[in-house]
Design an enzyme around this catalytic site. Structure first.
Site, PDB file in Angstrom:
ATOM      1  N   GLY A   1      41.828 -57.533 135.988  1.00  0.00           N
ATOM      2  CA  GLY A   1      40.686 -58.042 136.733  1.00  0.00           C
ATOM      3  C   GLY A   1      40.662 -59.552 136.868  1.00  0.00           C
ATOM      4  O   GLY A   1      41.679 -60.234 136.759  1.00  0.00           O
ATOM      5  N   CYS A   2      39.455 -60.067 137.075  1.00  0.00           N
ATOM      6  CA  CYS A   2      39.294 -61.479 137.422  1.00  0.00           C
ATOM      7  C   CYS A   2      39.623 -62.425 136.273  1.00  0.00           C
ATOM      8  O   CYS A   2      39.955 -63.588 136.510  1.00  0.00           O
ATOM      9  CB  CYS A   2      37.862 -61.733 137.897  1.00  0.00           C
ATOM     10  N   ASN A   3      39.529 -61.973 135.039  1.00  0.00           N
ATOM     11  CA  ASN A   3      39.802 -62.873 133.917  1.00  0.00           C
ATOM     12  C   ASN A   3      41.292 -63.108 133.723  1.00  0.00           C
ATOM     13  O   ASN A   3      41.699 -63.959 132.949  1.00  0.00           O
ATOM     14  CB  ASN A   3      39.169 -62.320 132.633  1.00  0.00           C
ATOM     15  N   ALA A   4      42.128 -62.369 134.466  1.00  0.00           N
ATOM     16  CA  ALA A   4      43.565 -62.393 134.210  1.00  0.00           C
ATOM     17  C   ALA A   4      44.220 -63.718 134.565  1.00  0.00           C
ATOM     18  O   ALA A   4      45.228 -64.087 133.961  1.00  0.00           O
ATOM     19  CB  ALA A   4      44.246 -61.260 134.966  1.00  0.00           C
TER      20      ALA A   4
ATOM     21  N   HIS B   1      36.677 -69.828 138.183  1.00  0.00           N
ATOM     22  CA  HIS B   1      36.877 -68.633 139.000  1.00  0.00           C
ATOM     23  C   HIS B   1      35.573 -68.308 139.727  1.00  0.00           C
ATOM     24  O   HIS B   1      34.551 -68.047 139.095  1.00  0.00           O
ATOM     25  CB  HIS B   1      37.289 -67.441 138.137  1.00  0.00           C
TER      26      HIS B   1
END
EC number: 2.3.1.74
Length: 366
Positions: free
Chosen positions: A171-174, A311
């Site tokens: 997901g976005c934290n990657a 982000h």
């Protein structure tokens, strides 16, 4: 829900040059790529409800239009085209079984898009591709074996001995997590040159509207396709490699009792998306505590004294962080610009923003 903070030093800035320390990981190159096809956010509601045969849902369409208008997104790039959707009508319903169709497209498109970004990064780096020692590949969709890392190894012609790691569905934290992982690899393997590729094709979450699952509209408004690649290593060779950023430290924090607020699940219908309205609030209420833990050891407490690669999970998150921390408008300009021009690119997003910061820093130096 977790937040990731990576401290980067801009090595173009005179101030930053004081912090160049032997043995610390440095970003040596960045490359980005997007599909040629793109959609205009202002006209996308008309296209979306037409291609999904949902034009009769007038109230739902107007709600979607309002969401798009408030998103601060101007356009998004997509592998999906009208022709592709017409050939695969099961992608246009909300819950028809379509996983096989999605997979067949993703396992091909994800590595190809990743290759474009990787080739650009390698060109900027200016060294032979044979000097790449490690490959870390990340994508939210298209789980397969052999994985996208293996396919990219073949597409690029990397050494058969390259050390590979494939990370799916982070997901976005990657994006920040990949920086942390590459930093560890580079600093613990002398002479390593780590190629990190984040390639996102959000075909997995595209589907028709549902009156019962309204947060699906947020996914249809928010996500775009793109790939980003960076090369990381320690002790750059003078005259042969040019460090762009230095990675000083990395930290990650889990916000308790938030695991039910942001979820993606693989189903026969593809990747389902659930995001509660409380997500921006959770982030803004906890962001400063996370920053204090990460930056206190370095004596940094003025959040306007550092540069930002936030982000942009959505416009509400960007505005909330800016207001909570009292940031000057220019601090999150790169995040806003990337959100506007590409949408939320999931794992690739922070690397796109990092590249925007690099471009601005280089321009300011000149």
């Amino acid at each position: 829900m977790s937040t990731a903070v990576t401290m980067l030093t801009d090595t173009w800035s005179r101030r930053a040059k004081r912090f160049e320390i032997e043995g610390y990981a440095k970003i040596l190159a960045i490359g980005t790529a997007t599909p040629a096809n793109w959609v205009d956010q202002t006209t996308y509601p008309d296209f979306y409800f037409r291609i999904t045969n949902s034009q009769h849902l007038l109230e739902h369409k107007e709600k979607f239009r309002r969401i798009c208008n408030k998103s601060n997104i101007r356009k998004r790039h997509m592998v999906l085209t009208e022709e592709l959707l017409k050939k695969n009508p099961n992608l246009c319903t909300y819950n028809d079984a379509s996983l096989n169709t999605r997979q067949d497209i993703l396992v091909s498109e994800v590595p190809k898009l990743g290759k474009e970004a990787a080739m650009k990064a390698i060109k900027v780096w200016g060294r032979p591709i044979s000097e790449i020692t490690h490959l870390v590949f990340c994508t939210t969709s298209g789980v397969d074996m052999p994985g996208a890392d293996f396919q990219l190894t073949k597409l690029l012609g990397l050494n058969s001995s390259v050390k590979r790691l494939m990370m799916y569905q982070q997901g976005c934290n990657a994006g920040a997590a990949m920086l942390r992982l590459a930093k560890d690899l580079a600093e613990n393997n002398k002479g390593a040159r780590v190629l990190v590729v984040c390639s996102e094709v959000m075909l997995s979450v595209f589907r028709g509207p549902s009156l019962q699952q309204e947060d699906n509209l947020l996914a249809q408004c928010l996500f775009g396709d793109g790939s980003a690649a960076i090369i990381i290593g320690t002790d750059p060779r003078p005259g042969l490699e040019t460090p762009l950023f230095e990675l000083i430290s990395a930290a990650q924090t889990i916000i308790p009792d938030t695991d039910s607020h942001l979820k993606l699940h693989v189903r026969e219908m593809g990747l389902t998306f659930h995001c509660s309205k409380a997500v921006p609030t959770f982030i803004t209420q906890n962001v400063e505590d996370c920053l204090v833990k990460a930056f206190e050891p370095y004596g940094i407490s003025d959040w306007n004294s550092i540069f930002w690669v936030l982000h942009p999970g959505g416009n509400a998150i960007v505005e909330g962080v800016e207001e909570t921390l009292g940031l000057a408008p220019e601090k999150l300009r790169a995040s806003r610009d990337v959100l506007s021009e590409y949408g939320n690119l999931t794992s690739a997003c922070v690397l796109f923003i990092l590249d925007e910061v690099r471009k601005k820093s280089k321009k300011d130096e000149q």
